[in-house]
Design a protein around this motif. Sequence first.
Motif, PDB file in Angstrom:
ATOM      1  N   LYS A  15      30.164  23.173 -28.368  1.00 41.39           N
ATOM      2  CA  LYS A  15      28.943  23.625 -27.980  1.00 41.39           C
ATOM      3  C   LYS A  15      29.013  24.929 -27.119  1.00 41.39           C
ATOM      4  O   LYS A  15      29.714  25.129 -26.220  1.00 41.39           O
ATOM      5  CB  LYS A  15      28.440  22.646 -26.768  1.00 41.39           C
ATOM      6  N   LEU A  16      28.357  25.998 -27.368  1.00 36.00           N
ATOM      7  CA  LEU A  16      27.977  27.177 -26.718  1.00 36.00           C
ATOM      8  C   LEU A  16      26.500  27.476 -26.446  1.00 36.00           C
ATOM      9  O   LEU A  16      25.641  27.198 -27.266  1.00 36.00           O
ATOM     10  CB  LEU A  16      28.390  28.267 -28.025  1.00 36.00           C
ATOM     11  N   THR A  17      26.756  28.239 -25.308  1.00 41.26           N
ATOM     12  CA  THR A  17      25.278  28.459 -24.933  1.00 41.26           C
ATOM     13  C   THR A  17      24.969  29.894 -24.788  1.00 41.26           C
ATOM     14  O   THR A  17      25.966  30.713 -24.491  1.00 41.26           O
ATOM     15  CB  THR A  17      25.007  28.011 -23.222  1.00 41.26           C
ATOM     16  N   VAL A  18      23.916  30.448 -25.410  1.00 44.11           N
ATOM     17  CA  VAL A  18      23.586  31.793 -25.275  1.00 44.11           C
ATOM     18  C   VAL A  18      22.254  32.005 -24.708  1.00 44.11           C
ATOM     19  O   VAL A  18      21.749  30.911 -24.316  1.00 44.11           O
ATOM     20  CB  VAL A  18      23.320  32.431 -26.714  1.00 44.11           C
ATOM     21  N   THR A  19      21.726  33.309 -24.420  1.00 49.21           N
ATOM     22  CA  THR A  19      20.510  33.494 -23.731  1.00 49.21           C
ATOM     23  C   THR A  19      19.448  33.416 -24.860  1.00 49.21           C
ATOM     24  O   THR A  19      19.659  33.709 -26.285  1.00 49.21           O
ATOM     25  CB  THR A  19      20.432  34.957 -23.259  1.00 49.21           C
ATOM     26  N   PRO A  20      18.109  33.157 -24.484  1.00 53.93           N
ATOM     27  CA  PRO A  20      17.091  33.222 -25.637  1.00 53.93           C
ATOM     28  C   PRO A  20      16.926  34.496 -26.111  1.00 53.93           C
ATOM     29  O   PRO A  20      16.360  34.576 -27.313  1.00 53.93           O
ATOM     30  CB  PRO A  20      15.871  32.814 -24.618  1.00 53.93           C
ATOM     31  N   VAL A  72      19.398  34.395 -28.983  1.00 52.86           N
ATOM     32  CA  VAL A  72      19.778  33.231 -29.777  1.00 52.86           C
ATOM     33  C   VAL A  72      19.332  33.308 -31.548  1.00 52.86           C
ATOM     34  O   VAL A  72      20.053  32.798 -32.226  1.00 52.86           O
ATOM     35  CB  VAL A  72      18.774  32.096 -29.265  1.00 52.86           C
ATOM     36  N   GLY A  73      18.348  34.265 -31.659  1.00 51.84           N
ATOM     37  CA  GLY A  73      17.875  34.357 -32.957  1.00 51.84           C
ATOM     38  C   GLY A  73      19.180  35.091 -33.789  1.00 51.84           C
ATOM     39  O   GLY A  73      19.513  34.643 -34.976  1.00 51.84           O
ATOM     40  N   GLU A  74      19.825  35.980 -33.400  1.00 53.79           N
ATOM     41  CA  GLU A  74      20.947  36.794 -33.813  1.00 53.79           C
ATOM     42  C   GLU A  74      22.157  35.815 -33.971  1.00 53.79           C
ATOM     43  O   GLU A  74      22.822  35.688 -35.009  1.00 53.79           O
ATOM     44  CB  GLU A  74      21.315  37.859 -33.213  1.00 53.79           C
ATOM     45  N   ALA A  75      22.400  35.045 -32.890  1.00 50.97           N
ATOM     46  CA  ALA A  75      23.459  34.041 -32.697  1.00 50.97           C
ATOM     47  C   ALA A  75      23.219  32.932 -33.896  1.00 50.97           C
ATOM     48  O   ALA A  75      24.107  32.664 -34.666  1.00 50.97           O
ATOM     49  CB  ALA A  75      23.606  33.337 -31.573  1.00 50.97           C
ATOM     50  N   ALA A  76      21.981  32.443 -34.331  1.00 50.94           N
ATOM     51  CA  ALA A  76      21.705  31.495 -35.153  1.00 50.94           C
ATOM     52  C   ALA A  76      22.139  32.121 -36.699  1.00 50.94           C
ATOM     53  O   ALA A  76      22.783  31.413 -37.436  1.00 50.94           O
ATOM     54  CB  ALA A  76      20.374  31.076 -35.027  1.00 50.94           C
ATOM     55  N   ASP A 120      25.358  32.399 -41.384  1.00 55.45           N
ATOM     56  CA  ASP A 120      25.715  33.117 -42.368  1.00 55.45           C
ATOM     57  C   ASP A 120      27.451  33.375 -42.423  1.00 55.45           C
ATOM     58  O   ASP A 120      28.205  33.127 -43.384  1.00 55.45           O
ATOM     59  CB  ASP A 120      25.205  34.612 -42.502  1.00 55.45           C
ATOM     60  N   SER A 121      27.794  33.455 -40.947  1.00 52.35           N
ATOM     61  CA  SER A 121      29.133  33.679 -41.013  1.00 52.35           C
ATOM     62  C   SER A 121      30.095  32.382 -40.733  1.00 52.35           C
ATOM     63  O   SER A 121      31.270  32.296 -41.416  1.00 52.35           O
ATOM     64  CB  SER A 121      29.614  34.395 -39.667  1.00 52.35           C
ATOM     65  N   LEU A 122      29.719  31.381 -40.086  1.00 53.35           N
ATOM     66  CA  LEU A 122      30.209  30.300 -39.768  1.00 53.35           C
ATOM     67  C   LEU A 122      29.832  29.323 -40.682  1.00 53.35           C
ATOM     68  O   LEU A 122      30.436  28.000 -40.702  1.00 53.35           O
ATOM     69  CB  LEU A 122      30.008  29.915 -38.449  1.00 53.35           C
ATOM     70  N   LEU A 153      24.453  24.806 -30.720  1.00 55.38           N
ATOM     71  CA  LEU A 153      24.056  25.975 -30.071  1.00 55.38           C
ATOM     72  C   LEU A 153      23.078  25.874 -29.306  1.00 55.38           C
ATOM     73  O   LEU A 153      21.854  25.279 -29.323  1.00 55.38           O
ATOM     74  CB  LEU A 153      23.540  26.952 -31.252  1.00 55.38           C
ATOM     75  N   ALA A 154      23.227  26.279 -27.913  1.00 56.14           N
ATOM     76  CA  ALA A 154      22.331  25.988 -26.746  1.00 56.14           C
ATOM     77  C   ALA A 154      21.545  27.307 -26.140  1.00 56.14           C
ATOM     78  O   ALA A 154      22.337  28.314 -26.084  1.00 56.14           O
ATOM     79  CB  ALA A 154      22.678  25.007 -25.690  1.00 56.14           C
TER      80      ALA A 154
END
Lengths: 191, 374
Positions: A67-72, A75-79, A84-86, A125-126
């Motif tokens: 579980k990983l936390t990103v900023t809002p 989050v779009g780029e992280a998703a 696509d990569s993971l 993804l949080a």
Amino acid sequence: MSKAQPPQPSPPQPLTAAPTTPPRAQAPPAAPAPTNPEPVRAKEFAAKFTAKFPSAKVDWTKEHRVKLTVTPQEVGEAALFVRDSLKFDHISTVSGVDWIARNELEVVYFVGSSVTGLEDFVFALAERVPRDDPVVPTLIAVWRGAEYPERETHEMFGINFKGHPSQAHLFLPEDWNDLPPLRKDYVSPGR
Amino acid sequence: MSMAQESEYSPDSDRIMAVSLGPQHPGAGHFRIRLWLDGDYVVRSDPDPGYVHRGEEKMSEYRNYIQNVPHLERPVILDSSNILFPYALGVDELMGSKIPPRGQYLRVIMSEINRIISHMYFLGIQGYFMGHTTMITWCMGDRDFWIDLGERIGGARVTFAYVIPGGVRNDIPEYAIEKGLKTCDWFDKRMDEYEKIFFDNPMVRQRSDGVGVLSREDAVALGATGTVARASGLTFDVRKDEPYSSYGDFEFKTPVLAQGDSWARAYVALLDMRESVKIIRQALKKLPQGPVRLKLGPQPRVPAGEVYSRTEGARGEMSYYIVSDGSPRPYRLKIGVPSAKNLRILPHLLKGVHVADVPVIYWGLNYWPVEADR
């Protein structure tokens, strides 16, 4: 319907009557499984993710979970990176959590993969937003299956998914006129 | 959806007719599908769940981890052991409990019995929706033998509350093992008859072959799970992907079909039951001796932490996200049910089909309204 991709008509699959069981690439787990195996793969995923998003926070790693936390904001780029990569290609569940003591709302996307060898892994993804202004971008453009779970999270936690085509009530009555029920300050009748 | 939004969607109000299927329709269950029709064709559909929403997730925040057991199986009483299984796994993981082997085997046995009970109901109603009424009488009749077996093990007929944190509620009586093996042998023969009378039936094939085809790509993108995913060529099966409990000890296959139509979604359930019978037989024969549960007490303390546990229920991936803050009650408990996951597929499949095919496609998704609403 700005970000959502319209469903494509699917061509019919060739009819094959016989049931097939494709060979599975995963070997069955070794018989004497260690009680607490080191979450090697989870740490690899976390390392790959934090290399790309250094501000991300690793909440926990387990044998089949991370579980990983990103900023809002990211989050779009992280998703997109997760998809696509993971290679985590579908939404399993979306959950909200009300951290009322910290005045925060959390949205967690649990995503799974259909890629052979990754089916056993669930990526979480949080993101966290302040309770007074809970706005996060919708991830329907990344995972189409996010539409209904996000709608549910919206009605139950009052989180606003920006860009979502319809945030009408899914499970609650149309005329629900109270706090979102899964927020901690909503008290069930009779309690 | 409000009436205002509804009337907004009428590109040609003389031509397009809005129809409400359910919620009191005998086939639809406690569930409504709004359909917009052009003659006999569905141009758009909008599922409207929520008629049986009971707030299970909010309820669990008021009860401790043991009190949560009976009400958590209410959303899907057909599949009651499978909805409790991931909950028990999650709480066990948070508490660091090691379940005795006999308890693990009994969990698997009950979970597979429930899979058969659930699939029999599914196939019966699916046969009914295809106009094959023999199917519902056969399925309901044969399902009862499995309910009887479950009653001998769990003490109740549908809501067993058998799989609990720390193991299973009680041991299996000796005579139920023999009875279970007999039921397995009889059911194997019975399923051969089902293949002949139901799946090779020209009428059933006409009503379901090529109806509501879900391609593999769409199944992945929309997050299909369980029988729906396996009928579209995906090998999703949590029992194989991430062998929990003692599933690693048994020989079984994951049945997968490539067609992705309503026929395949029904047939894959029958193939599933064949594998379940195999698992039950092996588990009953190899049942280890020993205790079946840990002594947890009425109000176990669960250490703070988060867990995402999942199992393969009859309808697909059943998952729980449990957040514990160290108090006797869950801080947050999210139930990820397969019906809610497969609901996203319904509007996609209903586009452009005949009205007569709507019940077959809807029920083919193995959708259980109460489970989806929670």
